[in-house]
Design an enzyme around this catalytic site. Structure first.
Site, PDB file in Angstrom:
ATOM      1  N   ASN A 186     -17.891  -2.084  -5.443  1.00 22.73           N
ATOM      2  CA  ASN A 186     -17.367  -3.446  -5.595  1.00 22.73           C
ATOM      3  C   ASN A 186     -18.219  -4.320  -6.512  1.00 22.73           C
ATOM      4  O   ASN A 186     -17.742  -5.314  -7.063  1.00 22.73           O
ATOM      5  CB  ASN A 186     -17.280  -4.152  -4.237  1.00 22.73           C
ATOM      6  N   CYS A 239      -7.024  -1.225  -7.354  1.00 21.47           N
ATOM      7  CA  CYS A 239      -8.119  -0.997  -8.297  1.00 21.47           C
ATOM      8  C   CYS A 239      -8.817   0.326  -8.008  1.00 21.47           C
ATOM      9  O   CYS A 239      -9.271   1.013  -8.929  1.00 21.47           O
ATOM     10  CB  CYS A 239      -9.125  -2.144  -8.218  1.00 21.47           C
ATOM     11  N   CYS A 241      -7.172  16.318  -5.053  1.00 20.46           N
ATOM     12  CA  CYS A 241      -7.240  15.091  -5.848  1.00 20.46           C
ATOM     13  C   CYS A 241      -8.479  14.335  -5.380  1.00 20.46           C
ATOM     14  O   CYS A 241      -9.391  14.921  -4.798  1.00 20.46           O
ATOM     15  CB  CYS A 241      -5.969  14.263  -5.709  1.00 20.46           C
TER      16      CYS A 241
END
Length: 373
Positions: free
Chosen positions: A70, A184, A332
């Site tokens: 972050n 995001c 993934c």
């Protein structure tokens, strides 16, 4: 209405010199309460600027905690593991003791949303979750609260002012929830891009509180790599068929369907259709990584093949027996898109296809040298 103190005259003096704002605008700010939903990349610059500008009370809602990933964009936070709402409130108070910054370290959910928005004059949607974005919109319309909604992803951003008297709601502009993730963490974000949108959100909030709602419906769009980075697009007003604010009022059945379908858009696999990430160690099983090429370039397992989810059908045409005559592992980043790919492959008769549970993030726990992002 409370007037300014002598200290506040000095603190806000440069703002009051702006003709469109003046002392009357500053007094309105002091007597306003704004709710900031989300204390991340948008909420941090937005909250800091509104706090320093003198908005009397800021209610900050966020249950999440600060993570290392972050820090490149969430500029109010310094302590890993701290609650974001509490961290932002602390940063605001350190800069301006004249305002009240009230943290609410809880999820914004259907069962508490109305209570969290009690006694609020303006709501700022600073989240990156489509489901929460629609919930905020619906609650604001129901409570007749104006809403400033901003979003940023990769190198682009957008901003709209909604739910004011006579104005449209978010569902008027975007009737259908996106089918793919727009967060995001999944798609990436440049720090200054989300910072710019958070600052613009604060600027529009000051303008709204001081001068009232806009004269026309529009959307502000920012695109960093465009030859013309800023555009303001004139939008239509309310949609007569909007299921939230249309001519027939809120459609409770359709709204309930929306909330019933937004919890998890990924398929649920049987445990027999998955393998633990630790099984990737020393494996010679054919393994495909369904992330996009940008993410695959960041880090990947040397024995894996990059087959983006969008190219899966093409790959199946050129590899007709993998997953049929031999085992196939699908992975993934976190094991979500790979669930979708595994379901598709099994539906096509490739019954020896297995999802790698938890993806590369889970694998990194068995290999401390493997990077995560």
């Amino acid at each position: 209405m409370k007037d300014l103190t002598l200290d506040e005259y000095q603190y806000y003096g440069r703002q009051m010199l702006v003709p469109e704002f003046g002392k009357s605008g500053q007094v309105k700010l002091k007597n306003s309460t704004v709710a900031i939903i989300g204390a991340g990349g948008l909420g941090c610059p937005c909250g800091l600027y509104l706090g320093c500008a003198g908005v009397g009370t800021l209610k900050i809602v966020d249950f999440d905690t600060v993570d290392t990933s972050n820090l490149h964009r969430q500029i109010a936070h310094t302590e890993i593991g701290a609650n974001k709402a509490e961290s932002l409130a602390k940063a605001i108070k350190q800069r301006n003791a004249n305002v009240r910054a009230l943290p609410y370290p809880v999820p914004f959910a259907a069962d508490n949303a109305s209570q969290l928005l009690e006694d609020v004059d303006l709501v700022l949607d600073c989240t990156d979750s489509p489901a929460i974005r629609y919930l905020i919109n619906d609650i604001c319309y129901a409570k007749q609260l104006p809403l400033i909604s901003a979003a940023a992803l990769r190198s682009e951003g957008q901003l709209s002012i909604l739910c004011y008297p006579g104005g449209p709601c978010y569902r008027c502009l975007f009737p259908h929830m996106p089918a793919v993730s727009q967060s995001c963490s999944d798609n990436g974000i440049l720090g200054p891009v989300v910072g710019v949108m958070g600052v613009m959100q604060a600027a529009e909030a000051l303008k709204f509180l001081a001068l009232g709602p806009p004269q026309e419906v529009s959307m502000l769009i920012f695109s960093l790599f465009s030859p013309v980075p800023w555009r303001r697009i004139k939008m239509k007003g309310k949609r007569p068929d909007c299921i939230n604010c249309g001519e027939n009022g809120p459609d409770a059945t359709k709204l309930a369907t929306y909330y019933a379908n937004v919890c998890d858009t990924y398929p649920v696999l049987d445990p027999s259709e998955e393998v633990p990430a630790s099984q990737l160690e020393n494996t010679d099983v054919y393994t495909i990584d369904v992330r996009d090429p940008v993410q695959y370039e960041i880090c990947s397992l040397p024995f894996s093949k990059n087959v983006p989810l969008s190219k899966l059908e093409e790959w199946m045409e050129t590899h007709p027996t993998v997953g049929v005559d031999s085992d196939l592992y699908v992975l993934c980043r976190r094991g979500n898109d790979s669930r979708t790919a595994t379901q598709i492959l099994r539906q096509k008769g490739r019954d020896r296809t297995f999802n790698v549970h938890g993806g590369l993030e889970e694998y990194s726990k068995t290999d401390p040298t493997f990077p995560t992002y």
